[in-house]
Design a protein around this motif. Structure first.
Motif, PDB file in Angstrom:
ATOM      1  N   ARG A 188       0.830  -1.196   0.000  1.00  0.00           N
ATOM      2  CA  ARG A 188       0.000   0.000   0.000  1.00  0.00           C
ATOM      3  C   ARG A 188       0.868   1.250   0.000  1.00  0.00           C
ATOM      4  O   ARG A 188       0.569   2.249  -0.657  1.00  0.00           O
ATOM      5  N   ASP A 189       1.990   1.202   0.738  1.00  0.00           N
ATOM      6  CA  ASP A 189       2.894   2.357   0.797  1.00  0.00           C
ATOM      7  C   ASP A 189       3.551   2.614  -0.563  1.00  0.00           C
ATOM      8  O   ASP A 189       3.777   3.768  -0.942  1.00  0.00           O
ATOM      9  N   GLU A 190       3.864   1.545  -1.299  1.00  0.00           N
ATOM     10  CA  GLU A 190       4.450   1.723  -2.627  1.00  0.00           C
ATOM     11  C   GLU A 190       3.442   2.345  -3.596  1.00  0.00           C
ATOM     12  O   GLU A 190       3.800   3.197  -4.408  1.00  0.00           O
ATOM     13  N   VAL A 191       2.181   1.945  -3.491  1.00  0.00           N
ATOM     14  CA  VAL A 191       1.141   2.539  -4.328  1.00  0.00           C
ATOM     15  C   VAL A 191       0.980   4.013  -3.962  1.00  0.00           C
ATOM     16  O   VAL A 191       0.850   4.872  -4.844  1.00  0.00           O
ATOM     17  N   ALA A 192       1.013   4.331  -2.688  1.00  0.00           N
ATOM     18  CA  ALA A 192       0.908   5.727  -2.250  1.00  0.00           C
ATOM     19  C   ALA A 192       2.092   6.536  -2.778  1.00  0.00           C
ATOM     20  O   ALA A 192       1.928   7.687  -3.209  1.00  0.00           O
ATOM     21  N   HIS A 193       3.275   5.939  -2.765  1.00  0.00           N
ATOM     22  CA  HIS A 193       4.457   6.627  -3.277  1.00  0.00           C
ATOM     23  C   HIS A 193       4.326   6.886  -4.784  1.00  0.00           C
ATOM     24  O   HIS A 193       4.626   7.982  -5.264  1.00  0.00           O
ATOM     25  N   LEU A 194       3.874   5.871  -5.535  1.00  0.00           N
ATOM     26  CA  LEU A 194       3.671   6.047  -6.971  1.00  0.00           C
ATOM     27  C   LEU A 194       2.608   7.110  -7.262  1.00  0.00           C
ATOM     28  O   LEU A 194       2.761   7.918  -8.179  1.00  0.00           O
ATOM     29  N   ALA A 195       1.534   7.104  -6.490  1.00  0.00           N
ATOM     30  CA  ALA A 195       0.484   8.108  -6.671  1.00  0.00           C
ATOM     31  C   ALA A 195       1.026   9.497  -6.392  1.00  0.00           C
ATOM     32  O   ALA A 195       0.702  10.460  -7.092  1.00  0.00           O
ATOM     33  N   ASN A 196       1.868   9.616  -5.384  1.00  0.00           N
ATOM     34  CA  ASN A 196       2.468  10.911  -5.061  1.00  0.00           C
ATOM     35  C   ASN A 196       3.378  11.381  -6.198  1.00  0.00           C
ATOM     36  O   ASN A 196       3.363  12.553  -6.558  1.00  0.00           O
ATOM     37  N   ASP A 233      -4.148  12.231  -6.306  1.00  0.00           N
ATOM     38  CA  ASP A 233      -4.670  12.195  -4.942  1.00  0.00           C
ATOM     39  C   ASP A 233      -5.540  10.948  -4.791  1.00  0.00           C
ATOM     40  O   ASP A 233      -6.538  10.794  -5.488  1.00  0.00           O
ATOM     41  N   MET A 234      -5.132  10.044  -3.902  1.00  0.00           N
ATOM     42  CA  MET A 234      -5.860   8.796  -3.714  1.00  0.00           C
ATOM     43  C   MET A 234      -6.302   8.657  -2.266  1.00  0.00           C
ATOM     44  O   MET A 234      -5.551   8.973  -1.348  1.00  0.00           O
ATOM     45  N   SER A 235      -7.505   8.140  -2.103  1.00  0.00           N
ATOM     46  CA  SER A 235      -8.021   7.910  -0.756  1.00  0.00           C
ATOM     47  C   SER A 235      -7.429   6.603  -0.209  1.00  0.00           C
ATOM     48  O   SER A 235      -6.841   5.808  -0.939  1.00  0.00           O
ATOM     49  N   ASP A 236      -7.599   6.372   1.084  1.00  0.00           N
ATOM     50  CA  ASP A 236      -7.117   5.138   1.697  1.00  0.00           C
ATOM     51  C   ASP A 236      -7.795   3.918   1.078  1.00  0.00           C
ATOM     52  O   ASP A 236      -7.160   2.874   0.877  1.00  0.00           O
ATOM     53  N   ALA A 237      -9.083   4.051   0.763  1.00  0.00           N
ATOM     54  CA  ALA A 237      -9.817   2.939   0.155  1.00  0.00           C
ATOM     55  C   ALA A 237      -9.247   2.621  -1.235  1.00  0.00           C
ATOM     56  O   ALA A 237      -9.119   1.450  -1.601  1.00  0.00           O
ATOM     57  N   ASP A 238      -8.897   3.680  -1.996  1.00  0.00           N
ATOM     58  CA  ASP A 238      -8.303   3.468  -3.317  1.00  0.00           C
ATOM     59  C   ASP A 238      -6.960   2.752  -3.210  1.00  0.00           C
ATOM     60  O   ASP A 238      -6.658   1.853  -3.993  1.00  0.00           O
ATOM     61  N   LEU A 239      -6.154   3.162  -2.244  1.00  0.00           N
ATOM     62  CA  LEU A 239      -4.842   2.531  -2.055  1.00  0.00           C
ATOM     63  C   LEU A 239      -4.991   1.057  -1.693  1.00  0.00           C
ATOM     64  O   LEU A 239      -4.283   0.205  -2.224  1.00  0.00           O
ATOM     65  N   ASP A 240      -5.927   0.759  -0.788  1.00  0.00           N
ATOM     66  CA  ASP A 240      -6.158  -0.626  -0.390  1.00  0.00           C
ATOM     67  C   ASP A 240      -6.685  -1.463  -1.558  1.00  0.00           C
ATOM     68  O   ASP A 240      -6.404  -2.653  -1.667  1.00  0.00           O
ATOM     69  N   ALA A 285      -3.551  -1.793  -4.579  1.00  0.00           N
ATOM     70  CA  ALA A 285      -2.319  -2.537  -4.288  1.00  0.00           C
ATOM     71  C   ALA A 285      -2.406  -3.996  -4.749  1.00  0.00           C
ATOM     72  O   ALA A 285      -1.516  -4.464  -5.464  1.00  0.00           O
ATOM     73  N   PRO A 286      -3.465  -4.748  -4.393  1.00  0.00           N
ATOM     74  CA  PRO A 286      -3.533  -6.132  -4.880  1.00  0.00           C
ATOM     75  C   PRO A 286      -3.703  -6.224  -6.396  1.00  0.00           C
ATOM     76  O   PRO A 286      -3.179  -7.137  -7.034  1.00  0.00           O
ATOM     77  N   GLN A 287      -4.419  -5.258  -6.986  1.00  0.00           N
ATOM     78  CA  GLN A 287      -4.618  -5.288  -8.433  1.00  0.00           C
ATOM     79  C   GLN A 287      -3.293  -5.080  -9.170  1.00  0.00           C
ATOM     80  O   GLN A 287      -3.024  -5.742 -10.171  1.00  0.00           O
ATOM     81  N   LEU A 288      -2.481  -4.144  -8.703  1.00  0.00           N
ATOM     82  CA  LEU A 288      -1.182  -3.915  -9.327  1.00  0.00           C
ATOM     83  C   LEU A 288      -0.279  -5.132  -9.171  1.00  0.00           C
ATOM     84  O   LEU A 288       0.508  -5.443 -10.074  1.00  0.00           O
ATOM     85  N   SER A 289      -0.373  -5.817  -8.054  1.00  0.00           N
ATOM     86  CA  SER A 289       0.413  -7.035  -7.867  1.00  0.00           C
ATOM     87  C   SER A 289       0.026  -8.096  -8.891  1.00  0.00           C
ATOM     88  O   SER A 289       0.886  -8.774  -9.455  1.00  0.00           O
TER      89      SER A 289
END
Length: 99
Positions: free
Chosen positions: A6-14, A19-26, A29-33
Motif C-alpha cells: 500500500r505504501d508503494e502505491v501511495a508513493h507512486l500516486a504521489n 490524490d488517492m483515498s485510503d480505500a483506493d490505495l487498499d 495494491a492487490p490489483q497492481l500485484s
C-alpha cells in the motif's frame, strides 16, 4: 515476484501527483500485484530465440515523392471567407485571457 504494498502505491500516486483515498490505495495494491505477476508470466514464456515485436505482421510505410505542385494564392483562398485581414482568416475568439 513480491507484492506491491500500500505504501508503494501511495508513493507512486504521489510521484504521479494523483490524490488517492485510503480505500483506493487498499483496492489498487492487490490489483497492481496481479498485473505485475501477469507480466512476469508472459516474460517467462518468450525465450531468447523469439524476437520482440510490436506487430504480428511487418508494417511498411508508403511514402510519395515530395513534389511542389500549383496551389491557391492567398487571394483565391480568402475569396470565399466572410472576413479576412492581413492575408489571414478572421475567426471568432474562443479562448479568454487565461491563456
Amino acid at each position: 515476484m513480491p507484492e506491491i504494498t500500500r505504501d508503494e502505491v501511495a508513493h507512486l500516486a504521489n510521484l504521479a501527483r494523483i490524490d488517492m483515498s485510503d480505500a483506493d490505495l487498499d483496492h489498487l495494491a492487490p490489483q497492481l500485484s496481479v498485473i505485475l505477476e501477469s507480466v512476469a508470466s508472459i516474460r517467462g514464456v518468450a525465450g531468447d530465440d523469439v524476437p520482440p515485436t510490436s506487430h504480428a505482421l511487418p508494417l511498411t510505410n508508403v511514402f510519395r515523392e515530395d513534389v511542389v505542385t500549383p496551389s491557391l494564392t492567398a487571394e483565391q483562398a480568402l475569396s470565399g471567407a466572410p472576413e479576412a485581414q492581413d492575408d489571414r482568416f478572421v475567426v471568432p475568439r474562443i479562448l479568454g485571457d487565461e491563456q
